[in-house]
Motif scaffolding. Structure first.
Motif, short mmCIF file in Angstrom:
data_model
loop_
_atom_site.label_atom_id
_atom_site.label_comp_id
_atom_site.label_asym_id
_atom_site.label_seq_id
_atom_site.Cartn_x
_atom_site.Cartn_y
_atom_site.Cartn_z
N PHE A 45 -2.74 -1.90 -12.46
CA PHE A 45 -2.32 -1.14 -14.18
C PHE A 45 -1.08 -1.59 -14.26
N GLN A 46 -0.48 -1.41 -15.55
CA GLN A 46 0.97 -1.23 -15.60
C GLN A 46 1.48 0.10 -15.28
N PRO A 47 2.64 0.45 -14.88
CA PRO A 47 2.92 1.40 -14.39
C PRO A 47 2.78 2.63 -15.17
N HIS A 48 2.81 2.64 -16.36
CA HIS A 48 2.56 3.98 -17.28
C HIS A 48 1.10 3.86 -17.71
N ALA A 49 0.20 3.57 -17.29
CA ALA A 49 -1.16 3.35 -17.87
C ALA A 49 -2.01 4.37 -17.62
N LEU A 50 -1.83 5.34 -16.52
CA LEU A 50 -2.81 6.38 -15.96
C LEU A 50 -2.78 7.36 -17.09
N HIS A 51 -1.42 7.75 -17.64
CA HIS A 51 -1.15 8.71 -18.15
C HIS A 51 -1.99 8.51 -19.58
N ARG A 74 4.90 0.67 -7.40
CA ARG A 74 5.14 1.10 -8.65
C ARG A 74 3.84 0.88 -9.55
N TYR A 75 2.76 0.23 -9.12
CA TYR A 75 1.63 -0.24 -10.06
C TYR A 75 0.37 0.63 -9.60
N PRO A 76 -0.07 1.41 -10.19
CA PRO A 76 -1.44 2.28 -10.20
C PRO A 76 -2.36 1.33 -9.90
N ARG A 77 -3.47 1.71 -9.39
CA ARG A 77 -4.67 0.99 -9.20
C ARG A 77 -5.94 1.54 -9.60
N LEU A 78 -6.94 0.80 -9.75
CA LEU A 78 -8.44 1.40 -9.67
C LEU A 78 -9.01 0.44 -8.44
N VAL A 79 -9.75 1.20 -7.51
CA VAL A 79 -10.29 0.30 -6.44
C VAL A 79 -11.68 0.76 -6.50
N PHE A 80 -12.75 -0.27 -6.34
CA PHE A 80 -14.23 -0.17 -6.42
C PHE A 80 -14.38 -0.71 -5.09
N GLN A 81 -15.44 0.03 -4.10
CA GLN A 81 -15.98 -0.56 -2.82
C GLN A 81 -17.28 -0.61 -2.64
N ASP A 82 -17.92 -1.70 -2.54
CA ASP A 82 -19.11 -1.92 -2.10
C ASP A 82 -19.64 -1.33 -0.93
N ILE A 83 -20.24 -0.35 -0.77
CA ILE A 83 -20.35 0.38 0.48
C ILE A 83 -21.89 0.45 0.92
N CYS A 84 -22.76 -0.11 -0.24
CA CYS A 84 -23.98 -0.51 0.45
C CYS A 84 -24.25 -1.57 1.09
N VAL A 129 1.13 5.87 -8.76
CA VAL A 129 2.17 5.29 -8.09
C VAL A 129 2.33 6.02 -6.64
N ASP A 130 2.73 5.02 -5.77
CA ASP A 130 2.82 5.29 -4.40
C ASP A 130 4.37 5.40 -4.19
N THR A 131 4.82 6.61 -3.41
CA THR A 131 6.15 6.49 -2.90
C THR A 131 6.29 6.43 -1.36
N GLN A 132 4.91 6.49 -0.65
CA GLN A 132 5.05 6.63 0.65
C GLN A 132 3.88 5.58 1.53
N PRO A 133 4.31 5.16 2.48
CA PRO A 133 3.40 4.33 3.09
C PRO A 133 2.15 5.16 3.76
N THR A 134 1.07 4.61 3.54
CA THR A 134 -0.20 5.08 4.03
C THR A 134 -0.91 3.97 4.86
N ASP A 135 -1.95 4.57 5.68
CA ASP A 135 -2.97 3.49 6.36
C ASP A 135 -4.35 3.95 6.20
N ALA A 136 -5.35 2.98 6.14
CA ALA A 136 -6.52 3.09 5.95
C ALA A 136 -7.16 1.82 6.76
N TYR A 137 -8.59 2.01 7.12
CA TYR A 137 -9.22 1.22 8.04
C TYR A 137 -10.78 0.80 7.75
#
Length: 274
Positions: free
Chosen positions: A91-97, A40-50, A71-79
């Motif tokens: 973020f708080q749940p209502h932050a992105l709007h 229920r908590y939105p996110r910002l993600v930064f990845q150092d790909i260098c 907000v996510d309601t489904q499971p996902t996979d990443a690698y």
């Protein structure tokens, strides 16, 4: 594995829960699999790909260097390969709007590049930062400026600032909340979904699911009935059904798997390379 959380300036606390960083390096013969559950908590993600390996989704597509996750309601996979360095915001749940002026429902279960919502230099600034603490400063300044210009929904803001957000699980409570703010229940539902991204009822279900994750690590499979009642499910079967829906696993399967670590409702597992 090195996971850290960083405090938030008081001026940002209504919108940002915390900053976090996650640095992991494992054997070259191992791969990293992250299973993200409903959250229920939105996110910002930064990845150092260098200097580190990038995130790839289940189809093998590399994620943007800096992206938002609604907000996510489904499971996902990443690698990843054997090592990564991530920095992020919870973020708080209502932050992105509020912060980006977008209907949050458009971001539910989505991970758009931040530059699709704002043509900002933030990805470059984060990439050139000397360390994670400097990234905290960069993003604090960025979001402070956005907050100073943003206009929120007073009702939804007050709902999350108080204890109302924990009372969204049935029609009676929703009617009480709507009456308190002198709006119709239908209007409350519409404004909630626009600000958060999901209905109030779905949000409450995800919240109960998330509360079960730490609880499961402290219990055994034989006491699921008690756990279900503690979480206010009508019975064990409803708990198991929701758990499978939001995680893709049964509670038993979740408990059996040993994770390397977690951030919010995302868990990292090591897999041996073929």
């Amino acid at each position: 594995m090195n996971y850290k959380q960083y405090p938030v300036h008081p001026a940002l606390k209504n919108w940002i829960r915390y900053f976090w960083s996650y640095d992991v390096c494992t054997s070259a013969t191992e791969a990293l699999h992250i299973r993200s559950f409903a959250d229920r908590y939105p996110r910002l993600v930064f990845q150092d790909i260098c200097s580190f390996s990038p995130i790839k989704d289940a189809q093998g597509t590399i994620k943007p260097i800096c992206y938002l996750s609604g907000v996510d309601t489904q499971p996902t996979d990443a690698y990843w390969e054997s090592h990564f360095s991530h920095f992020g915001i919870s973020f708080q749940p209502h932050a992105l709007h509020f912060l980006f002026g977008i209907n949050a429902a458009e971001l539910t279960n989505q991970t758009p590049d931040i530059q699709l919502l704002d043509k900002t230099e933030i990805p470059v600034l984060l990439l050139n930062a000397k360390n994670h603490l400097e990234r905290v400063s960069i993003l604090s300044e960025y979001f402070y400026k956005r907050i100073s210009k943003a206009k929120g929904d007073v009702v939804i803001d007050h709902l999350f600032l108080g204890n109302w957000a924990d009372r969204l699980d049935n029609e009676k409570n929703l009617a009480t909340i709507a009456s308190h703010y002198q709006i119709s229940e239908r209007q409350l539902q519409r404004r909630f979904k626009q600000n958060v991204g999901v209905s109030a009822r779905k949000f409450a279900r995800v919240a109960k699911f998330e509360k079960s994750l730490p609880a499961l690590s402290l219990t055994d499979y034989g006491s699921l009935t008690q756990l279900a009642y503690d979480l206010e499910y009508s019975d064990q079967s409803h708990f198991i059904k929701d758990f499978k829906l939001f995680s893709g696993l049964s509670p038993y399967e979740f408990v059996k798997q040993s994770s390397l670590g977690s951030e919010s409702a995302s868990f990292i597992y090591i897999e041996e390379l073929a």
